[in-house]
Design a protein around this motif. Structure first.
Motif, PDB file in Angstrom:
ATOM      1  N   GLU A   1       0.832  -1.206   0.000  1.00 47.20           N
ATOM      2  CA  GLU A   1       0.000   0.000   0.000  1.00 47.20           C
ATOM      3  C   GLU A   1       0.867   1.257   0.000  1.00 47.20           C
ATOM      4  OE1 GLU A   1      -3.182   0.166  -0.408  1.00 47.20           O
ATOM      5  OE2 GLU A   1      -3.625  -1.974  -0.274  1.00 47.20           O
ATOM      6  N   GLU A   2       1.923   1.245   0.795  1.00 51.09           N
ATOM      7  CA  GLU A   2       2.818   2.400   0.857  1.00 51.09           C
ATOM      8  C   GLU A   2       3.508   2.639  -0.480  1.00 51.09           C
ATOM      9  OE1 GLU A   2       5.440   1.357   4.004  1.00 51.09           O
ATOM     10  OE2 GLU A   2       4.027   1.903   5.612  1.00 51.09           O
ATOM     11  N   CYS A   3       3.959   1.574  -1.116  1.00 46.27           N
ATOM     12  CA  CYS A   3       4.690   1.715  -2.380  1.00 46.27           C
ATOM     13  C   CYS A   3       3.773   2.125  -3.520  1.00 46.27           C
ATOM     14  CB  CYS A   3       5.428   0.420  -2.704  1.00 46.27           C
ATOM     15  SG  CYS A   3       6.759   0.044  -1.536  1.00 46.27           S
ATOM     16  N   MET A   4       2.547   1.622  -3.524  1.00 46.48           N
ATOM     17  CA  MET A   4       1.600   2.065  -4.543  1.00 46.48           C
ATOM     18  C   MET A   4       1.282   3.545  -4.372  1.00 46.48           C
ATOM     19  SD  MET A   4      -1.115  -1.035  -5.333  1.00 46.48           S
ATOM     20  CE  MET A   4      -1.863  -1.006  -3.699  1.00 46.48           C
ATOM     21  N   ALA A   5       1.168   3.997  -3.134  1.00 45.74           N
ATOM     22  CA  ALA A   5       0.907   5.413  -2.891  1.00 45.74           C
ATOM     23  C   ALA A   5       2.092   6.269  -3.343  1.00 45.74           C
ATOM     24  CB  ALA A   5       0.614   5.647  -1.411  1.00 45.74           C
ATOM     25  N   LEU A   6       3.310   5.809  -3.042  1.00 46.42           N
ATOM     26  CA  LEU A   6       4.504   6.554  -3.450  1.00 46.42           C
ATOM     27  C   LEU A   6       4.582   6.697  -4.966  1.00 46.42           C
ATOM     28  CD1 LEU A   6       7.294   5.143  -1.095  1.00 46.42           C
ATOM     29  CD2 LEU A   6       6.539   7.512  -1.232  1.00 46.42           C
ATOM     30  N   ALA A   7       4.226   5.644  -5.688  1.00 49.03           N
ATOM     31  CA  ALA A   7       4.298   5.662  -7.152  1.00 49.03           C
ATOM     32  C   ALA A   7       3.030   6.207  -7.792  1.00 49.03           C
ATOM     33  CB  ALA A   7       4.576   4.252  -7.664  1.00 49.03           C
ATOM     34  N   ASP A   8       2.079   6.640  -6.986  1.00 46.15           N
ATOM     35  CA  ASP A   8       0.822   7.223  -7.464  1.00 46.15           C
ATOM     36  C   ASP A   8       0.037   6.248  -8.327  1.00 46.15           C
ATOM     37  OD1 ASP A   8      -1.154   9.162  -7.769  1.00 46.15           O
ATOM     38  OD2 ASP A   8      -0.184  10.112  -9.501  1.00 46.15           O
ATOM     39  N   VAL A   9      -0.089   5.008  -7.835  1.00 48.42           N
ATOM     40  CA  VAL A   9      -0.866   4.010  -8.575  1.00 48.42           C
ATOM     41  C   VAL A   9      -1.911   3.333  -7.689  1.00 48.42           C
ATOM     42  CG1 VAL A   9       0.932   3.559 -10.291  1.00 48.42           C
ATOM     43  CG2 VAL A   9       0.875   2.207  -8.170  1.00 48.42           C
ATOM     44  N   SER A  10      -2.186   3.883  -6.524  1.00 50.09           N
ATOM     45  CA  SER A  10      -3.147   3.249  -5.618  1.00 50.09           C
ATOM     46  C   SER A  10      -4.515   3.107  -6.274  1.00 50.09           C
ATOM     47  CB  SER A  10      -3.271   4.063  -4.323  1.00 50.09           C
ATOM     48  OG  SER A  10      -2.051   4.116  -3.636  1.00 50.09           O
TER      49      SER A  10
END
Length: 253
Positions: free
Chosen positions: A119-128
Protein backbone atom coordinates in the motif's frame (compact mmCIF):
# COMPACT_ATOMS: atom_id res chain seq x y z
CA UNK A 1 29.52 -0.80 -2.44
CA UNK A 2 29.01 -1.77 -6.09
CA UNK A 3 32.29 -2.07 -7.96
CA UNK A 4 32.86 -2.76 -11.64
CA UNK A 5 36.35 -3.62 -12.85
CA UNK A 6 37.35 -3.92 -16.51
CA UNK A 7 33.90 -5.22 -17.42
CA UNK A 8 33.15 -6.16 -21.00
CA UNK A 9 30.58 -8.20 -22.84
CA UNK A 10 30.52 -9.71 -26.29
CA UNK A 11 27.36 -10.99 -27.97
CA UNK A 12 27.68 -13.20 -31.06
CA UNK A 13 31.38 -12.35 -31.16
CA UNK A 14 30.60 -8.62 -31.28
CA UNK A 15 32.05 -6.45 -28.50
CA UNK A 16 29.13 -4.48 -27.02
CA UNK A 17 30.81 -2.87 -24.02
CA UNK A 18 34.44 -2.93 -22.92
CA UNK A 19 36.79 -1.64 -20.23
CA UNK A 20 34.03 -0.46 -17.88
CA UNK A 21 35.49 0.44 -14.51
CA UNK A 22 33.64 2.45 -11.87
CA UNK A 23 32.54 2.43 -8.25
CA UNK A 24 28.97 3.24 -7.20
CA UNK A 25 29.01 4.60 -3.67
CA UNK A 26 26.20 4.07 -1.20
CA UNK A 27 23.36 6.57 -1.30
CA UNK A 28 24.38 8.23 -4.57
CA UNK A 29 22.12 8.91 -7.55
CA UNK A 30 24.23 7.90 -10.54
CA UNK A 31 22.99 8.71 -14.03
CA UNK A 32 24.22 6.87 -17.12
CA UNK A 33 23.94 8.96 -20.27
CA UNK A 34 25.02 8.50 -23.87
CA UNK A 35 23.61 8.22 -27.38
CA UNK A 36 21.58 5.25 -28.58
CA UNK A 37 23.75 2.17 -28.89
CA UNK A 38 26.42 3.41 -26.50
CA UNK A 39 25.88 0.48 -24.12
CA UNK A 40 23.84 2.00 -21.28
CA UNK A 41 21.18 -0.72 -21.09
CA UNK A 42 23.69 -3.51 -21.66
CA UNK A 43 25.80 -2.27 -18.77
CA UNK A 44 22.74 -2.27 -16.50
CA UNK A 45 21.70 -5.76 -17.63
CA UNK A 46 25.09 -7.08 -16.55
CA UNK A 47 24.70 -5.42 -13.14
CA UNK A 48 21.31 -7.04 -12.48
CA UNK A 49 22.40 -10.35 -14.05
CA UNK A 50 20.20 -10.39 -17.12
CA UNK A 51 23.45 -10.80 -19.06
CA UNK A 52 26.78 -12.20 -17.90
CA UNK A 53 29.95 -10.30 -18.59
CA UNK A 54 32.60 -11.98 -20.71
CA UNK A 55 35.39 -9.89 -19.20
CA UNK A 56 36.10 -8.35 -15.81
CA UNK A 57 34.20 -8.58 -12.55
CA UNK A 58 31.19 -6.98 -10.85
CA UNK A 59 31.09 -7.09 -7.05
CA UNK A 60 28.54 -6.00 -4.47
CA UNK A 61 29.89 -5.73 -0.93
CA UNK A 62 33.11 -7.31 -2.25
CA UNK A 63 31.25 -10.42 -3.43
CA UNK A 64 30.98 -11.29 -7.13
CA UNK A 65 27.33 -10.89 -8.10
CA UNK A 66 27.18 -14.27 -9.86
CA UNK A 67 28.19 -15.93 -6.60
CA UNK A 68 25.17 -14.41 -4.82
CA UNK A 69 22.01 -16.56 -4.65
CA UNK A 70 19.16 -15.06 -6.74
CA UNK A 71 16.87 -14.44 -3.76
CA UNK A 72 19.63 -12.69 -1.85
CA UNK A 73 20.53 -10.56 -4.86
CA UNK A 74 16.86 -9.59 -5.29
CA UNK A 75 16.92 -8.26 -1.73
CA UNK A 76 19.86 -6.07 -2.68
CA UNK A 77 19.07 -4.93 -6.23
CA UNK A 78 15.63 -3.98 -7.59
CA UNK A 79 15.08 -3.22 -11.27
CA UNK A 80 12.70 -1.22 -13.43
CA UNK A 81 13.61 -2.17 -16.99
CA UNK A 82 12.51 -0.53 -20.23
CA UNK A 83 10.00 -3.26 -21.01
CA UNK A 84 8.49 -5.84 -18.67
CA UNK A 85 6.67 -8.57 -20.61
CA UNK A 86 4.34 -10.66 -18.49
CA UNK A 87 2.74 -13.96 -19.43
CA UNK A 88 -0.35 -13.43 -17.27
CA UNK A 89 -2.58 -10.41 -16.72
CA UNK A 90 -2.19 -9.74 -13.00
CA UNK A 91 -3.91 -6.97 -11.11
CA UNK A 92 -1.72 -4.05 -10.11
CA UNK A 93 -1.91 -4.97 -6.42
CA UNK A 94 -0.90 -8.58 -7.11
CA UNK A 95 1.94 -7.41 -9.31
CA UNK A 96 3.31 -5.08 -6.64
CA UNK A 97 2.99 -7.91 -4.11
CA UNK A 98 5.47 -9.86 -6.24
CA UNK A 99 8.08 -7.42 -5.03
CA UNK A 100 7.89 -9.19 -1.67
CA UNK A 101 8.80 -12.59 -3.20
CA UNK A 102 12.54 -12.42 -2.30
CA UNK A 103 11.56 -12.47 1.38
CA UNK A 104 9.27 -15.50 1.14
CA UNK A 105 9.99 -19.08 2.05
CA UNK A 106 8.58 -21.92 0.01
CA UNK A 107 4.74 -21.87 0.07
CA UNK A 108 4.63 -19.02 2.60
CA UNK A 109 1.76 -16.54 2.25
CA UNK A 110 1.65 -12.75 2.23
CA UNK A 111 1.27 -11.23 5.67
CA UNK A 112 0.13 -7.92 7.17
CA UNK A 113 3.57 -6.36 6.77
CA UNK A 114 3.66 -7.29 3.07
CA UNK A 115 0.28 -5.68 2.43
CA UNK A 116 1.27 -2.57 4.35
CA UNK A 117 4.47 -2.21 2.29
CA UNK A 118 2.50 -2.71 -0.92
CA UNK A 119 0.00 0.00 0.00
CA UNK A 120 2.82 2.40 0.86
CA UNK A 121 4.69 1.72 -2.38
CA UNK A 122 1.60 2.07 -4.54
CA UNK A 123 0.91 5.41 -2.89
CA UNK A 124 4.50 6.55 -3.45
CA UNK A 125 4.30 5.66 -7.15
CA UNK A 126 0.82 7.22 -7.46
CA UNK A 127 -0.87 4.01 -8.57
CA UNK A 128 -3.15 3.25 -5.62
CA UNK A 129 -6.22 4.07 -7.71
CA UNK A 130 -5.16 1.36 -10.16
CA UNK A 131 -4.92 -1.41 -7.55
CA UNK A 132 -7.74 -3.57 -8.97
CA UNK A 133 -7.01 -2.88 -12.64
CA UNK A 134 -5.10 -5.43 -14.70
CA UNK A 135 -1.81 -4.62 -16.35
CA UNK A 136 -3.20 -4.96 -19.87
CA UNK A 137 -5.68 -2.17 -19.14
CA UNK A 138 -2.95 0.37 -18.36
CA UNK A 139 -1.16 2.93 -20.46
CA UNK A 140 2.60 2.77 -20.95
CA UNK A 141 3.16 5.44 -18.33
CA UNK A 142 0.90 3.72 -15.81
CA UNK A 143 2.73 0.44 -16.35
CA UNK A 144 6.05 2.17 -15.71
CA UNK A 145 4.83 3.56 -12.38
CA UNK A 146 3.42 0.15 -11.38
CA UNK A 147 6.78 -1.49 -12.06
CA UNK A 148 8.42 1.19 -9.93
CA UNK A 149 6.01 0.37 -7.09
CA UNK A 150 6.91 -3.31 -7.40
CA UNK A 151 10.62 -2.49 -7.30
CA UNK A 152 10.12 -0.28 -4.24
CA UNK A 153 8.30 -3.15 -2.50
CA UNK A 154 11.52 -5.19 -2.68
CA UNK A 155 13.08 -2.78 -0.15
CA UNK A 156 16.42 -3.23 -1.90
CA UNK A 157 19.49 -1.10 -1.22
CA UNK A 158 20.12 -0.44 -4.93
CA UNK A 159 17.48 0.58 -7.46
CA UNK A 160 18.38 0.15 -11.14
CA UNK A 161 16.28 2.16 -13.59
CA UNK A 162 16.49 1.80 -17.37
CA UNK A 163 14.88 4.86 -18.97
CA UNK A 164 12.53 5.43 -15.99
CA UNK A 165 10.77 8.44 -17.53
CA UNK A 166 9.99 6.72 -20.84
CA UNK A 167 6.22 6.88 -21.63
CA UNK A 168 5.60 9.34 -18.78
CA UNK A 169 4.04 12.78 -19.21
CA UNK A 170 5.92 15.78 -17.81
CA UNK A 171 4.07 15.75 -14.46
CA UNK A 172 4.85 12.09 -13.80
CA UNK A 173 8.42 12.44 -15.08
CA UNK A 174 9.08 15.02 -12.38
CA UNK A 175 7.14 13.05 -9.77
CA UNK A 176 9.18 9.92 -10.49
CA UNK A 177 12.50 11.76 -10.39
CA UNK A 178 11.53 13.55 -7.17
CA UNK A 179 10.51 10.24 -5.64
CA UNK A 180 13.66 8.31 -6.48
CA UNK A 181 15.88 11.27 -5.58
CA UNK A 182 14.44 11.28 -2.05
CA UNK A 183 14.86 7.53 -1.50
CA UNK A 184 17.53 6.69 1.09
CA UNK A 185 19.12 4.14 -1.24
CA UNK A 186 21.54 3.99 -4.15
CA UNK A 187 20.10 4.80 -7.58
CA UNK A 188 21.64 3.77 -10.89
CA UNK A 189 19.65 5.08 -13.85
CA UNK A 190 20.08 5.20 -17.61
CA UNK A 191 18.60 8.49 -18.82
CA UNK A 192 18.01 10.09 -22.19
CA UNK A 193 16.87 13.50 -20.93
CA UNK A 194 20.10 15.34 -20.13
CA UNK A 195 18.32 18.16 -18.34
CA UNK A 196 16.72 15.66 -15.96
CA UNK A 197 20.11 14.03 -15.49
CA UNK A 198 21.69 17.40 -14.71
CA UNK A 199 18.93 18.33 -12.26
CA UNK A 200 18.71 15.09 -10.27
CA UNK A 201 21.91 13.08 -10.48
CA UNK A 202 24.82 13.39 -8.07
CA UNK A 203 27.22 11.95 -10.64
CA UNK A 204 27.08 11.02 -14.31
CA UNK A 205 28.72 8.28 -16.34
CA UNK A 206 28.96 9.38 -19.97
CA UNK A 207 29.11 6.43 -22.38
CA UNK A 208 30.24 6.39 -25.99
CA UNK A 209 31.05 3.41 -28.21
CA UNK A 210 30.56 0.90 -25.40
CA UNK A 211 32.79 2.42 -22.76
CA UNK A 212 32.84 5.27 -20.24
CA UNK A 213 34.08 8.44 -21.90
CA UNK A 214 33.73 10.75 -18.87
CA UNK A 215 32.47 10.62 -15.29
CA UNK A 216 31.87 13.05 -12.46
CA UNK A 217 29.35 15.64 -11.23
CA UNK A 218 27.02 17.09 -13.90
CA UNK A 219 28.81 20.46 -13.81
CA UNK A 220 32.07 18.71 -14.63
CA UNK A 221 31.01 16.40 -17.45
CA UNK A 222 28.18 18.29 -19.17
CA UNK A 223 30.42 20.68 -21.05
CA UNK A 224 29.83 22.02 -24.54
CA UNK A 225 32.88 20.11 -25.75
CA UNK A 226 31.74 16.78 -24.30
CA UNK A 227 28.19 17.19 -25.58
CA UNK A 228 29.42 17.99 -29.08
CA UNK A 229 31.78 15.00 -29.14
CA UNK A 230 29.48 12.43 -27.53
CA UNK A 231 26.05 13.51 -28.83
CA UNK A 232 27.13 15.50 -31.90
CA UNK A 233 25.04 18.52 -30.93
CA UNK A 234 25.89 22.05 -29.92
CA UNK A 235 24.71 23.27 -26.54
CA UNK A 236 24.30 26.44 -24.59
CA UNK A 237 24.72 25.77 -20.88
CA UNK A 238 23.22 27.98 -18.19
CA UNK A 239 21.96 27.73 -14.62
CA UNK A 240 18.26 27.20 -13.96
CA UNK A 241 17.21 30.07 -11.65
CA UNK A 242 14.56 27.90 -9.96
CA UNK A 243 16.72 24.85 -9.18
CA UNK A 244 20.25 26.29 -9.38
CA UNK A 245 21.08 23.28 -11.58
CA UNK A 246 22.49 23.19 -15.09
CA UNK A 247 20.11 23.78 -17.95
CA UNK A 248 21.03 22.72 -21.48
CA UNK A 249 19.72 24.18 -24.72
CA UNK A 250 20.60 22.14 -27.81
CA UNK A 251 20.97 23.12 -31.43
CA UNK A 252 22.58 21.47 -34.46
CA UNK A 253 23.85 24.46 -36.43
Amino acid sequence: MLKIENMGISINEKQIIHNITCTVNKGKFIGIIGPNGSGKSTMLKVIYRHLKQTEGIVTLHEKEIWETPPKELAQQIAVVSQETPLLFDFTVKDLVLMGRTPYKKWLSTDNTEDYQIVEECMALADVSYLADRTLYELSGGEKKRVMLARALAQKAEILVLDEPTNHLDIEHQLQMMDLVKDLPITILAALHDLNLAAAYCDELLVMKNGTIYASGPPQQVLTAENLQYVFRVNAEISTNPFTNKLHLFFYTK
